[in-house]
Design a protein around this motif. Structure first.
Motif, short mmCIF file in Angstrom:
data_model
loop_
_atom_site.label_atom_id
_atom_site.label_comp_id
_atom_site.label_asym_id
_atom_site.label_seq_id
_atom_site.Cartn_x
_atom_site.Cartn_y
_atom_site.Cartn_z
N LEU A 6 0.91 -1.10 0.05
CA LEU A 6 -0.06 -0.14 0.08
C LEU A 6 0.76 1.32 -0.13
CD1 LEU A 6 -2.78 -0.82 2.56
CD2 LEU A 6 -3.08 -1.18 0.19
N GLU A 9 -0.97 6.95 1.75
CA GLU A 9 -2.13 7.39 1.95
C GLU A 9 -3.22 6.20 2.10
OE1 GLU A 9 0.20 8.20 -0.60
OE2 GLU A 9 0.45 10.59 -0.31
N GLU A 10 -2.84 5.12 1.13
CA GLU A 10 -3.87 4.05 1.30
C GLU A 10 -3.74 3.21 2.70
OE1 GLU A 10 -3.58 2.50 -3.42
OE2 GLU A 10 -2.09 1.75 -2.03
N ARG A 13 -5.77 5.56 5.06
CA ARG A 13 -7.28 5.45 4.81
C ARG A 13 -7.66 3.85 5.41
NH1 ARG A 13 -6.49 7.63 -0.18
NH2 ARG A 13 -6.18 5.73 -1.22
N HIS A 14 -6.86 2.96 5.20
CA HIS A 14 -7.03 1.66 5.62
C HIS A 14 -7.00 1.59 7.32
CE1 HIS A 14 -7.42 -2.62 5.72
NE2 HIS A 14 -6.50 -2.87 6.83
#
Length: 130
Positions: A6, A9-10, A13-14
């Motif tokens: 990831l 940023e991902e 978010r996760h």
């Protein structure tokens, strides 16, 4: 899920989506918040480095510190300054004295044109009046 694949940023978010009021610890919340702040600072730093590159400032030398300060201040004060500098370059204006002379000359030309407007209007009315 493989978290190593990831983007930062991902991953943030996760992490926010995975938070749960019953199971998420205060430590986990703080770590996510701090990581998000570090990522935001890195994004801001990347933008600042792009501006510094535009002004050819070498941030690794102490001699460039004044240029660094001036470049950042210029960008903060004049976000469209690059476009203005490009126009000045297009017209061969590189020094303040040169710009001042051109503006004075343009101002005088405008005054002459303004002074000519009334006589030309009068002459035109005389010619068109029968």
């Amino acid at each position: 899920m493989k978290f190593n694949n990831l983007t930062d940023e991902e991953l943030i978010r996760h992490a926010y989506l995975a938070q749960n009021d019953l199971t998420t610890t205060d430590l986990e919340r703080v770590v996510v918040e701090r990581f998000e702040k570090v990522l935001a600072e890195n994004t801001l730093n990347a933008g600042a480095i792009a501006v510094l590159d535009e002004f050819d400032v070498n941030v690794h030398t102490t001699a460039g510190i004044e240029n660094l300060r001036d470049g950042l201040q210029f960008y903060a004060d004049f976000p469209d300054g690059r476009a203005l500098l490009d126009v000045l370059d297009q017209f061969g204006v590189f020094m303040p004295d040169n710009l001042h002379k051109r503006l004075e000359r343009l101002d005088k030309f405008d005054q002459v044109m303004e002074d000519l407007t009334d006589p030309l209007t009068t002459l035109q009315s005389l010619v068109t009046t029968e």
